[in-house]
Design an enzyme around this catalytic site. Sequence first.
Site, short mmCIF file in Angstrom:
data_model
loop_
_atom_site.label_atom_id
_atom_site.label_comp_id
_atom_site.label_asym_id
_atom_site.label_seq_id
_atom_site.Cartn_x
_atom_site.Cartn_y
_atom_site.Cartn_z
N ARG A 131 53.83 5.43 -72.95
CA ARG A 131 52.75 4.91 -72.80
C ARG A 131 53.29 4.65 -70.71
O ARG A 131 54.67 4.37 -70.65
CB ARG A 131 52.76 3.97 -73.29
CG ARG A 131 53.38 2.70 -74.10
CD ARG A 131 53.98 1.41 -73.43
NE ARG A 131 53.33 0.92 -71.99
CZ ARG A 131 54.36 0.65 -70.85
NH1 ARG A 131 55.58 1.00 -71.00
NH2 ARG A 131 53.89 0.25 -70.58
N ALA A 147 52.03 4.96 -67.15
CA ALA A 147 51.30 6.19 -66.51
C ALA A 147 52.49 7.47 -66.25
O ALA A 147 52.43 8.86 -66.24
CB ALA A 147 50.89 6.00 -64.99
N ARG A 155 44.33 10.05 -73.29
CA ARG A 155 43.92 8.72 -72.74
C ARG A 155 43.62 9.13 -71.14
O ARG A 155 43.50 9.62 -70.63
CB ARG A 155 44.99 7.87 -72.22
CG ARG A 155 45.23 7.18 -73.80
CD ARG A 155 46.79 5.93 -73.23
NE ARG A 155 46.20 5.03 -73.10
CZ ARG A 155 47.02 4.04 -72.47
NH1 ARG A 155 49.03 4.46 -72.22
NH2 ARG A 155 46.80 2.68 -72.87
N GLN A 215 52.95 -5.96 -73.78
CA GLN A 215 53.81 -4.71 -73.09
C GLN A 215 54.97 -5.97 -71.79
O GLN A 215 56.26 -5.57 -72.30
CB GLN A 215 53.29 -3.54 -71.72
CG GLN A 215 52.42 -2.61 -73.29
CD GLN A 215 51.25 -3.05 -72.84
OE1 GLN A 215 50.52 -4.56 -73.03
NE2 GLN A 215 50.00 -2.47 -73.29
N ASP A 270 47.84 3.02 -62.48
CA ASP A 270 47.95 3.68 -63.38
C ASP A 270 46.64 4.48 -62.61
O ASP A 270 46.25 6.31 -62.46
CB ASP A 270 46.76 3.56 -64.69
CG ASP A 270 48.09 3.30 -65.65
OD1 ASP A 270 48.14 1.71 -65.49
OD2 ASP A 270 47.84 3.64 -66.79
N ASN A 315 44.97 -1.06 -62.89
CA ASN A 315 46.21 -1.55 -63.88
C ASN A 315 46.09 -1.96 -65.14
O ASN A 315 44.57 -1.99 -65.23
CB ASN A 315 46.91 -2.22 -62.95
CG ASN A 315 48.68 -2.07 -63.40
OD1 ASN A 315 49.25 -1.24 -64.38
ND2 ASN A 315 49.74 -2.94 -63.41
O1 MRU Z 1 48.41 1.44 -71.13
P1 MRU Z 1 49.79 0.83 -71.22
O2 MRU Z 1 51.10 0.49 -71.05
O3 MRU Z 1 50.28 2.86 -71.00
O4 MRU Z 1 49.27 0.59 -69.49
C1 MRU Z 1 50.63 0.83 -68.57
C2 MRU Z 1 49.79 0.19 -67.64
O5 MRU Z 1 49.47 -0.28 -66.89
C3 MRU Z 1 51.57 0.69 -65.62
O6 MRU Z 1 51.03 -0.83 -65.35
C4 MRU Z 1 51.26 1.74 -65.38
O7 MRU Z 1 50.76 2.12 -66.11
C5 MRU Z 1 52.22 1.77 -64.37
S1 MRU Z 1 53.60 2.12 -65.22
C6 MRU Z 1 54.76 2.61 -64.04
#
Ligand code: MRU
Length: 355
Positions: free
Chosen positions: A53, A55, A96, A203, A244, A254
Amino acid sequence: MSDSILDIETVDLDDEKNALVIIDQTLLPGEVKVLHLTAQNEIWEAIKTLRVRGAPAIGVAAAFGIYLAAKSIDTDDFDEFYKKFKEASDYLNSSRPTAVNLSWALKRMEEKVLLNKDKSVKEIKNILLEESRLIKKEDTDICRAIGENTLTLLKPGMGLLTHCNAGQLATTKYGTATAAMHLGQKKGYNFKVFCDETRPLLQGARLTAFELSAAGIDTTLICDNMAPTVMKKGLVDAVLVGCDRVAANGDTANKIGTSYVAIAAKRYNIPFYVCAPTSTIDFDTSSGESIIIEQRDPYEVTGLWYEKPMAPEGVKVFNPAFDVTDAELITAIITEKGIVRAPYKENLAKVCKGV
Ligand code: MRU
């Protein structure tokens, strides 16, 4: 097994074994397990369920994933190859919806196919292998450049706050929002970092606090609703988050809760920085209103991390995975190509496209 999570590749390709290799992030920090995924439905499931996970990491996983799909297509006929390639690409793209890096990487791989349609299918497969490896390598270079650009805005000893995980575990190295923290640590900057735990999938607690602690960075975990308190106490000099998808006007999607942090930062006059590879900027999306926000399983809110259900059975749940921070709340968007400030519409285009 290595001692530090930072020494393990977040996303990799084992070409000999035809496998996408990832750390299963759903098990962290309790268990460090590396998965070798060979079937397309396993790769799709790994992205969907957040085993891989963040982006940029999703983009790299998709590039390796579509290369593996292409490699397994057994034909010498370009049209048949391309039809099956497209089907596989659409399938991975459906895992996604919010992070633009997923479709960006798949599109970049498809462009390589179309550009080389006059070559043999075997040659095209080799080109796709090189391109997927390049996407990974570029991500590391980009994250480092974002970190260096971010460091120009920070001073040693500063208090920083971050939300979700825009760290090494979300990229191939350094992270985006955490890149300056990792680079600063090597220079003795002694940042004090607050990590929002990031409900509902945690996370921040499970991943960011884990990787920053592993790097020896001064890390303090807080519940999401504590951010305004640490800000009011003067403990936060800057907020650094990932993203994202950035719309052409600077509105930024995000992890859910990011806009709440931005609103609090504005209240306490704290700069709010979005760290974004230019691949996350989507000029086809004019504003945040048109960004599709992923809705996830209610169980993530009611029970996932609890021993017993923590909500009445059958209660209605709203579980958007992301929110959109309005451009006006963002002090700057820090890319690998430079630091972009408002007006974003003009300045994002200038930095990314040179127009
Ligand atoms: O749902 P996730 O864990 O994939 O969400 C991740 C985020 O929101 C991060 O902040 C984003 O992808 C940037 S990662 C460099």
